[in-house]
Every structure is written in C-alpha cells, then in structure tokens.
Design a protein around this motif. Structure first.
Motif, PDB file in Angstrom:
ATOM      1  N   ILE A  33       0.837  -1.207   0.000  1.00 17.00           N
ATOM      2  CA  ILE A  33       0.000   0.000   0.000  1.00 17.00           C
ATOM      3  C   ILE A  33       0.870   1.255   0.000  1.00 17.00           C
ATOM      4  O   ILE A  33       0.583   2.237  -0.701  1.00 17.00           O
ATOM      5  N   ALA A  34       1.961   1.218   0.783  1.00 22.34           N
ATOM      6  CA  ALA A  34       2.875   2.370   0.837  1.00 22.34           C
ATOM      7  C   ALA A  34       3.488   2.634  -0.538  1.00 22.34           C
ATOM      8  O   ALA A  34       3.581   3.794  -0.974  1.00 22.34           O
ATOM      9  N   TRP A  35       3.911   1.577  -1.229  1.00 25.19           N
ATOM     10  CA  TRP A  35       4.486   1.737  -2.573  1.00 25.19           C
ATOM     11  C   TRP A  35       3.449   2.286  -3.553  1.00 25.19           C
ATOM     12  O   TRP A  35       3.744   3.177  -4.347  1.00 25.19           O
ATOM     13  N   LEU A 231       3.977  -0.220   9.010  1.00 28.24           N
ATOM     14  CA  LEU A 231       2.847   0.661   9.284  1.00 28.24           C
ATOM     15  C   LEU A 231       3.258   2.124   9.116  1.00 28.24           C
ATOM     16  O   LEU A 231       2.491   2.953   8.611  1.00 28.24           O
ATOM     17  N   LYS A 232       4.489   2.447   9.534  1.00 26.01           N
ATOM     18  CA  LYS A 232       4.995   3.810   9.401  1.00 26.01           C
ATOM     19  C   LYS A 232       5.052   4.213   7.930  1.00 26.01           C
ATOM     20  O   LYS A 232       4.635   5.326   7.565  1.00 26.01           O
ATOM     21  N   ALA A 233       5.561   3.321   7.072  1.00 25.72           N
ATOM     22  CA  ALA A 233       5.642   3.624   5.639  1.00 25.72           C
ATOM     23  C   ALA A 233       4.256   3.887   5.057  1.00 25.72           C
ATOM     24  O   ALA A 233       4.055   4.839   4.302  1.00 25.72           O
ATOM     25  N   MET A 234       3.282   3.049   5.429  1.00 25.95           N
ATOM     26  CA  MET A 234       1.926   3.222   4.911  1.00 25.95           C
ATOM     27  C   MET A 234       1.299   4.513   5.426  1.00 25.95           C
ATOM     28  O   MET A 234       0.691   5.273   4.659  1.00 25.95           O
ATOM     29  N   PHE A 235       1.448   4.794   6.715  1.00 30.09           N
ATOM     30  CA  PHE A 235       0.852   5.993   7.296  1.00 30.09           C
ATOM     31  C   PHE A 235       1.463   7.266   6.720  1.00 30.09           C
ATOM     32  O   PHE A 235       0.764   8.262   6.492  1.00 30.09           O
TER      33      PHE A 235
END
Length: 276
Positions: A33-35, A231-235
């Motif tokens: 999701i982050a990508w 989670l940090k990357a996605m947020f």
C-alpha cells in the motif's frame, strides 16, 4: 526420525507458524500500500503543479519518493531477501527523506496561513536541529545493529529508536497544530458560513494525522518492530495524500498569494485523492 528432528521440522499448520505467516502477510500488505501510494503521489506532484520548483514542491517530491527505498530496505531485511548494509542504507536514506521530508512539507505549507517570520524561522530551526540530533545517531546505531557487533548496539538502538520516534512525532504535531490554529484564524476572516466546511475538514484531517502518529508510537512501544516500520511507511504515504485533500481549498481562500507553493493548481483528481 528422532523427536528433536520432529520438533524442529516446519509445520505450516502450527499455531506459531500461522501467527508468523499472518504477521508477514500484514507487513507485506502495508508495504505494498505504501508503494502504491508513493507512486500515485509522485504522479500527483507532477500533474497538480504548473511549475516544478519551490520548497513545497520539492519537499513533497522527496518525501513521496523516499517512501519507496524506506519500505524496500526493510522488506529486504524483514523477509531476509538481501540482509546486508545495502538494505540498511536503503531504508536509512529513505527514512531521512520520508520523515524530515514530511516535516518540510508541513513547514512549507505554513506559508499559506502563517505570516509571522519569527514562527516560520523557529519552526525551521526546530526541523534542522531535530534532523541533526536524531537522524545521525539513529543511523549509526542502525548500521551497528546490523553489524557483527550487533549485541553491543542492540540495546542502545532499541532505546534511541523510541526516543527519535516520539521526537519526530511531537515535531509533526507542533507543525500541524500551528497550521490548524493559523488556518482557523484566517478562515474566520472570510464571509460568515463560507469557511465552516473547510474548517471542519481541516480539523478532521489534522486529528487523523495525529492519531496515526500515536498508533505508530504505540506499536513501536509494544515491541512489534516489523509491524511498526511497515505501518509507518503506509501511514506516511497516507498523510502525504491528505495534503491534497485540504490544500486546494485553502489556496482558494488564502488572503495573499503564496509563492512557496510554486504554482500549485488543485485539480479534481488532487481534491478527490483517496488517502489509502
């Protein structure tokens, strides 16, 4: 077959293996999701600005691009695909750009609603100071924690990881709080009733961003490091996308032209961009 060999054999249906597999699936989902968000953000950057320049534009680009190496580096480490200094360097470089890049985005957009040079100067000093105080030591400890002297660095890395996480979260909360306060004061100057929707939208988005920081801190302090970094990357990717949800409306009600936004031209796509 001996009992020891039977106990050590991998069983995909065992409780421990099932939990581990579920955790890895969650981590992989967050990273994906982050990508996805990062790629969409990069496209948005080059389609919603008339001119490619200025602090806001380049901060947004750097923060968006940095999510990719940050998530990639940790993916290589977490899934043991290529556990090496190269992977550590990837995630460290991405972390610098993603975290301080996000703070620079928040600082740049302050120019839209804050006209006090003193506030702008001191918030910038805060960002630079925090980058020096927390990025450099954390990066050194990160490399040490993945070296042959891991046992010597792990305790310090674990402690400092939590310190820098809280410090950067507080920094973003301060910037968001100043932005929200100044925006409210500015919107109060518009004709009565015209700003209510923008005001509510602004407050909700800032509350969601602060809640995301709180969740990341909570997961880290719970000792779920793999879940925390993914989670940090996605947020962070979601928080950057939220920039487009409110910025366009504030540009239209701003009291003065804001050159720092460098030709930001909100489109229907940027206004309706989903934060997911």
């Amino acid at each position: 077959m001996s009992d020891g060999a039977t106990k050590n054999r991998y069983d995909p249906f065992s409780t421990q293996s099932g939990v581990e597999m579920a955790l890895e699936c969650i981590v992989a989902t967050f990273i994906t999701i982050a990508w996805y968000n990062s790629i969409e953000l990069i496209i948005l950057c080059f389609t919603t600005f008339k001119r490619y320049g200025g602090c806001y534009f380049w901060s947004l680009v750097v923060a968006s691009v940095s999510i990719i190496p940050f998530a990639l580096g940790y993916a290589l480490l977490i899934f043991e695909i290529f556990p090496s200094y190269f992977s550590v360097a990837l995630e460290v470089a991405g972390w610098w750009g993603m975290v301080t890049g996000q703070s620079m985005v928040l600082w740049s957009r302050l120019h839209l609603v804050v006209h006090s040079r003193k506030i702008l100067r001191w918030t910038l000093i805060m960002i630079v100071t925090d980058a020096i105080l927390f990025h450099i030591p954390a990066s050194v400890l990160e490399f040490g924690a993945h070296s042959s002297h891991q046992d010597q660095f792990d305790p310090a890395f674990d402690i400092f990881e939590r310190i820098q996480l809280v410090a950067f979260s507080v920094q973003e909360i301060v910037l968001s709080a100043i932005y929200a306060w100044a925006a409210i004061e500015m919107l109060k100057l518009t004709p009565r009733g015209h700003y209510k929707g923008v005001l509510i939208h602004l407050l909700v988005i800032n509350f969601v961003m602060i809640s995301m920081d709180a969740v990341v801190v909570g997961v880290q302090y719970a000792g779920l490091f793999r879940l925390h970094v993914s989670l940090k990357a996605m947020f962070y990717s979601m928080k950057l996308k939220m920039e487009y949800a409110i910025l366009g409306k504030l540009v239209h009600v701003a009291a003065v032209p804001v050159t720092v936004l460098s030709g930001f031209s909100p489109t229907d796509r940027s206004r309706s961009a989903s934060p997911i």
